[in-house]
Design an enzyme around this catalytic site. Structure first.
Site, PDB file in Angstrom:
ATOM      1  N   LYS A 118       0.846  -1.197   0.000  1.00  0.00           N
ATOM      2  CA  LYS A 118       0.000   0.000   0.000  1.00  0.00           C
ATOM      3  C   LYS A 118       0.873   1.236   0.000  1.00  0.00           C
ATOM      4  O   LYS A 118       1.965   1.229   0.578  1.00  0.00           O
ATOM      5  CB  LYS A 118      -0.877   0.025   1.257  1.00  0.00           C
ATOM      6  CG  LYS A 118      -2.048   0.982   1.142  1.00  0.00           C
ATOM      7  CD  LYS A 118      -3.098   0.373   0.247  1.00  0.00           C
ATOM      8  CE  LYS A 118      -4.470   0.928   0.455  1.00  0.00           C
ATOM      9  NZ  LYS A 118      -5.465  -0.107   0.117  1.00  0.00           N
ATOM     10  N   GLY A 136     -20.377   7.356   3.129  1.00  0.00           N
ATOM     11  CA  GLY A 136     -19.330   7.643   2.131  1.00  0.00           C
ATOM     12  C   GLY A 136     -19.890   7.388   0.751  1.00  0.00           C
ATOM     13  O   GLY A 136     -20.420   6.310   0.488  1.00  0.00           O
ATOM     14  N   GLY A 140     -18.227   7.888  -2.387  1.00  0.00           N
ATOM     15  CA  GLY A 140     -17.197   7.944  -3.423  1.00  0.00           C
ATOM     16  C   GLY A 140     -17.358   6.752  -4.341  1.00  0.00           C
ATOM     17  O   GLY A 140     -18.454   6.188  -4.458  1.00  0.00           O
ATOM     18  N   ASN A 141     -16.262   6.324  -4.958  1.00  0.00           N
ATOM     19  CA  ASN A 141     -16.343   5.229  -5.937  1.00  0.00           C
ATOM     20  C   ASN A 141     -16.977   3.973  -5.333  1.00  0.00           C
ATOM     21  O   ASN A 141     -17.966   3.449  -5.854  1.00  0.00           O
ATOM     22  CB  ASN A 141     -14.944   4.938  -6.486  1.00  0.00           C
ATOM     23  CG  ASN A 141     -14.930   3.713  -7.381  1.00  0.00           C
ATOM     24  OD1 ASN A 141     -14.931   2.587  -6.911  1.00  0.00           O
ATOM     25  ND2 ASN A 141     -14.967   3.925  -8.681  1.00  0.00           N
ATOM     26  N   ALA A 142     -16.422   3.483  -4.217  1.00  0.00           N
ATOM     27  CA  ALA A 142     -16.915   2.226  -3.641  1.00  0.00           C
ATOM     28  C   ALA A 142     -18.364   2.369  -3.169  1.00  0.00           C
ATOM     29  O   ALA A 142     -19.213   1.520  -3.463  1.00  0.00           O
ATOM     30  CB  ALA A 142     -16.014   1.791  -2.493  1.00  0.00           C
ATOM     31  N   GLY A 143     -18.661   3.454  -2.464  1.00  0.00           N
ATOM     32  CA  GLY A 143     -20.008   3.662  -1.910  1.00  0.00           C
ATOM     33  C   GLY A 143     -21.065   3.754  -2.999  1.00  0.00           C
ATOM     34  O   GLY A 143     -22.143   3.151  -2.894  1.00  0.00           O
TER      35      GLY A 143
HETATM   36  N1  GLU Z   1      -7.122   0.102  -3.122  1.00  0.00           N
HETATM   37  C1  GLU Z   1      -7.943  -1.046  -3.350  1.00  0.00           C
HETATM   38  C2  GLU Z   1      -8.021  -1.891  -2.091  1.00  0.00           C
HETATM   39  O1  GLU Z   1      -7.857  -1.410  -0.994  1.00  0.00           O
HETATM   40  C3  GLU Z   1      -7.537  -1.822  -4.588  1.00  0.00           C
HETATM   41  C4  GLU Z   1      -6.172  -2.413  -4.591  1.00  0.00           C
HETATM   42  C5  GLU Z   1      -5.744  -2.997  -5.928  1.00  0.00           C
HETATM   43  O2  GLU Z   1      -6.549  -3.056  -6.835  1.00  0.00           O
HETATM   44  O3  GLU Z   1      -4.575  -3.389  -6.026  1.00  0.00           O
HETATM   45  O4  GLU Z   1      -8.332  -3.050  -2.142  1.00  0.00           O
END
Ligand code: GLU
Length: 424
Positions: free
Chosen positions: A113, A226, A228-231
């Site tokens: 990350k 939230g 955003g994209n995920a929400g």
């Molecule tokens: N940032 C996203 C996560 O937390 C996606 C990570 C990725 O696709 O490598 O899972």
């Protein structure tokens, strides 16, 4: 240390949270203490200092990180977030969660990350581009198509991924290397279905949980923290199953409408106004009221530390589906479990993102492209299987879904470490 400062340490610090989760899992499965020690620390954490020329001519120096937690099963994989609250410990925790995520869905990747301490909302596009390219340059020696493959996360998207792909490709041999990063625009090698993948995955896991609990999605109500994209995509996918979203929030505020929102109208409103606040026909509520609104499915899709020991006993839902990473603290996990609320933990619920990232990487390596239907079908198969395995494990070990998920992952990672051995 007094117990109250202990609690504070646990709830405030995502890395302490991640360690506590690992400790509970290790106890449950009788993990080899040596492997436990290995998994407690990222293999490498890089801190970089990023001088950027701002639009007004001033030089600003930002701090960025890349944490590489484990690569026993495959290259490090995980997003990059831009946020004022990014810290080294947050990035370390998130990288550990990525290792679990890849192992739970059983894809040949590890966990990493990255993050930059910044507020992208107050930066111009050119400033974000210069910052992104500077960061890509600074981490270019530790990322790569077979070593560490970044992706989007909080406040980053396909635009930043394109700049990173371009910077990396230009630096490293000056030929196109789309496989160094995922979440790219389609025109330069992105996968169909990647933008929606995290939300779609949340939808699939909620569907599976509802089946186990005999919940009819047509009668279900949903609350999303939230937008955003995920929400947004999670809300859409759950609405497509027949459920009604009755409350939603973003950083500006929270709104409620017991009759239910039309998600596409709300998305249009948010795009125009930069917030859901003020949406016609809705009542404004506080973030705390939002989280404790009675509903069938609660989807935290913002940041860490939202469901804590202070509000967990007031959560009034049947399923918590964690689209965000780390929204529930370990103390809150215990309370939700006692109250028989089924938590679909982040490492399972939001693993659709990394799964389609894996598909994108495969497509890039082979220079071949899949249809959206094929992507979605494969994603459904993988997540349905992973959900079933975690659910069975939580019954078998008589534990919550988070510990069961991490147990499944740790067993897989530990096996890879043992079989490969420790060298040099
Ligand atoms: N940032 C996203 C996560 O937390 C996606 C990570 C990725 O696709 O490598 O899972």
């Amino acid at each position: 240390m007094s117990s109250s400062s202990n609690d504070k340490k646990l709830t405030d610090n995502p890395y302490q949270m991640a360690l506590k989760q690992l400790e509970e899992t290790a106890k449950l499965i009788g993990l080899d203490p040596g492997i436990h020690k290995i998994l407690s620390k990222p293999k490498r954490v890089l801190t970089v200092s990023l001088p950027v020329k701002m639009d007004n001519g001033d030089i600003e120096v930002f701090t960025g990180f890349r944490s590489q937690h484990n690569n026993a099963r495959g290259p490090y994989k995980g997003g990059i977030r831009y946020h004022p609250q990014v810290s080294i410990e947050e990035v370390m925790a998130l990288s550990m969660w990525m290792t679990w995520k890849s192992a739970i869905v059983d894809i040949p990747l590890g966990g990493g990350k990255g993050g930059i301490i910044c507020d992208p909302k107050v930066m111009s596009k050119l400033e974000r581009e210069r910052l992104t390219r500077r960061y890509a340059h600074a981490i270019s020696d530790i990322i790569g198509p077979y070593t560490d493959i970044p992706a989007p996360d909080v406040y980053t998207g396909s635009e930043e991924m394109a700049w990173i792909m371009d910077t990396y490709s230009t630096l490293k041999g000056n030929y196109v290397q789309p496989e160094v990063i995922t979440g790219k625009p389609i025109s330069i090698g992105g996968s169909l279905g990647r933008t929606e993948a995290t939300g779609r995955g949340v939808g699939f896991t909620v569907r599976e949980a509802a089946k186990k609990l005999n919940i009819q999605m047509n009668d279900a109500t949903v609350v999303v923290q939230g937008f955003g994209n995920a929400g947004q995509f999670a809300a859409q996918l759950v609405q497509d199953q027949g459920a009604k979203m009755i409350a939603v929030s973003d950083t500006q505020g929270a709104i409620l409408n017991k009759k239910g929102f039309q998600i596409n109208e709300l998305i249009r409103y948010k795009n125009e106004n930069n917030t859901v606040k003020g949406f016609p026909g809705a009542t404004e509520i506080s973030n705390e009221e939002l989280l404790t609104t009675e509903c069938t499915v609660l989807i935290p899709a913002a940041l860490e530390n939202q469901i804590t020991k202070n509000n967990a006993s007031k959560i009034n839902t049947k399923i918590v589906a964690e689209a965000a990473n780390g929204p529930t603290t370990p103390e809150a996990d215990d309370i939700l479990y006692q109250n028989k609320i089924l938590v679909i933990p982040d490492v399972l619920a939001n693993s659709g993102g990394v799964t389609v990232s894996y598909f994108e990487w495969l497509q890039n390596l082979r220079r071949e492209y899949w249809t959206e239907n094929y992507v979605n079908e494969r994603l459904d198969n993988i997540l349905t299987k992973a959900f079933g395995e975690v659910y069975d494990m939580h019954l078998q070990y008589n534990t919550n879904m988070r510990t069961a998920s991490i147990a499944l992952a740790v067993n897989r990672v530990a096996e890879a470490i043992k079989i490969r051995g420790i060298w040099p």
